[in-house]
Design an enzyme around this catalytic site. Structure first.
Site, short mmCIF file in Angstrom:
data_model
loop_
_atom_site.label_atom_id
_atom_site.label_comp_id
_atom_site.label_asym_id
_atom_site.label_seq_id
_atom_site.Cartn_x
_atom_site.Cartn_y
_atom_site.Cartn_z
N GLY A 108 0.82 -1.21 0.00
CA GLY A 108 0.00 0.00 0.00
C GLY A 108 0.85 1.26 0.00
N GLY A 118 0.74 -5.25 0.97
CA GLY A 118 -0.47 -5.31 0.17
C GLY A 118 -0.25 -5.91 -1.20
CD GLU A 122 2.91 -5.34 6.56
OE1 GLU A 122 2.38 -5.39 5.44
OE2 GLU A 122 3.67 -6.25 6.97
CG ASP A 154 -2.51 -4.37 6.09
OD1 ASP A 154 -1.31 -4.48 5.75
OD2 ASP A 154 -3.27 -3.52 5.60
#
Length: 465
Positions: A166, A215, A238, A246
């Protein structure tokens, strides 16, 4: 990820087999449309043929008319082929050209006779994912799933990355500007697409050539086929930026052999393509130089049969094994250390091992854990849950993680590592013993009474367990 004592037996192809069994459907005379989470309804497909097949198909009557019938068929074909080629040109755009502005250019489309390829196209940002990319991918994939003339879908990245994850720098700026609704939309659109991919009714091939992190892994690994190369670099880093793994990571990491998933989630360590194949994160491996051959061959297939696509990928695949110093060869040590219930116990186990053997791997692993956000290390959940359950929980955690209500670690981690790049984040709380149970519980709590949960169409699409 919540740790259970049940140790998973490692086999090289266990994860692959589960995915193939979950996805593969025999579609000779019947296809199955899922009407509820655990109910299927058989539907006879319409007799159809792709536009290309209709163009070149000769009926018995035409063949029986000799040269005259053949000439009429060729003339008809010549009239129709230009429209087919013009359609292909409309579907494919060069990476450096704009069609409908910068937004649509972030995901390009290449059209083939019986397939479509989605091209992630932000090479200067390592194809970092934006809200618009999540929206566009979902819209394209839904249309392709409903199109009977499309048998399968391919995804790849433009440049030296598949996707670095992301666009967290943009999220960091949105948080700083107080635009929380825009942040919610980003997670909503991205996670909704990941669920669509994880329940996709058609074969999907992800070509993971280059950096595949966060992501980027989330929008590829839930699909049926994943091809790694000698240039692939995978990681879920992360915890190093004050966040949590995530985008479906709590699902696919928890299904890895033994406690390898816990190790990767907590340390953010990297895997190469050979290691991804060995642990089951990908289904195939090929040299990057051969990807053009794979794409060319896939583009010529007229099929929606997963076995045909798998045969093609195997034909151009390479046999490869992890290096001796690979983490794959340390799986017993990983299980011994990371099967502990708490992060504190994991750290104690590493320190004890260092005292006994002075193991360099243990030392480097301990260093990574001590550099990570203490609060992020405490967020461990995901084993034995379905993809939709993991995504819904991650959505809660993501909104809580960027809200600053519990901690500002995400904001501080991005600042230190990606914005100011001083690599000296000041975590809050600064140590594991300062992380309270209440703080961890708040991370998993609903964002607020007025905040809706992530809405996924679990009643219309089969849950990916």
């Amino acid at each position: 990820m919540k740790v259970h004592k049940n140790k998973t037996t490692w086999t090289q192809n266990s994860f692959l087999n589960r995915l193939i069994r979950s996805h593969t459907r025999t579609r000779k005379t019947l296809i199955f449309a899922v009407t509820q989470k655990s109910e299927r309804r058989a539907i006879r497909p319409e007799k159809r043929r792709s536009a290309l097949e209709q163009t070149v198909h000769l009926t018995k009557a035409q063949r029986g008319n000799g040269d005259g019938g053949m000439q009429r068929c060729i003339a008809s074909t010549r009239r129709r082929i230009p429209s087919l080629f013009s359609q292909c040109r409309r579907l494919s755009y060069p990476p450096n050209q704009a069609k409908d502005g910068n937004l649509d250019d972030q995901v390009l489309v290449e059209g083939r006779s019986y397939s479509r390829t989605a091209v992630l196209n932000r090479p200067s940002s390592l194809n970092a994912l934006t809200t618009n990319m999540g929206v566009r991918l979902k819209k394209l994939y839904e249309a392709w799933e409903d199109n009977p003339d499309i048998g399968f879908v391919v995804m790849k990245g433009n440049g030296r990355a598949f996707s670095a994850g992301g666009d967290i720098v943009s999220l960091y700026r949105l948080v700083g500007e107080g635009k929380f609704d825009a942040c919610k939309e980003f997670f909503d659109k991205l996670y909704s697409f990941i669920y669509l991919l994880g329940t996709y009714m058609k074969p999907h091939v992800a070509l993971l050539d280059g950096i595949t992190m966060g992501g980027g892994a989330g929008i590829s690994l839930p699909g049926m086929f994943r091809v790694a190369t000698d240039k692939t670099v995978f990681a879920t880093p992360e915890t190093q930026i004050g966040f949590h793994p995530d985008a479906g990571a709590s699902f696919y990491l928890s299904h890895l052999p033994g406690y390898l998933g816990e190790y990767l989630a907590l340390t953010g360590d990297k895997l190469n393509g050979a290691e991804m194949l060995a642990c089951g994160l990908v289904t195939h491996y090929s040299l990057s130089a051969r990807l053009n051959w794979i794409e060319d061959r896939l583009g010529k297939l007229i099929t929606d049969d997963p076995s045909v696509i798998e045969t093609t990928l195997q034909h151009y695949g390479d046999i490869v094994y992890p290096e001796r110093r690979s983490i794959i060869h340390r799986i017993e040590m990983v299980d011994k250390i990371f099967s502990n219930d708490t992060v504190e116990e994991i750290i104690d186990a590493l320190e004890n091992e260092i005292a006994v053997s002075s193991d360099s791997w243990c030392s480097s692993t301990l260093k990574k854990l001590k550099e990570a956000s203490p609060l992020s290390l405490k967020i461990r959940e995901g084993r034995y849950q379905s993809l939709d359950e993991c995504l819904k929980r991650e959505y809660r955690m993501s909104l809580n993680g960027i809200s600053k209500r519990i901690s500002s670690d995400f904001f501080e981690g991005v600042r230190a590592r990606l914005v100011d790049k001083d690599y000296a984040p000041k975590w809050d709380p600064p140590s594991l013993d300062r992380v309270s149970k209440d703080m961890v519980d708040q991370y998993f709590a609903p964002p607020g009474e007025c905040e809706p949960e992530l809405q996924l169409p679990t009643m219309q699409r089969e849950a990916f367990v």
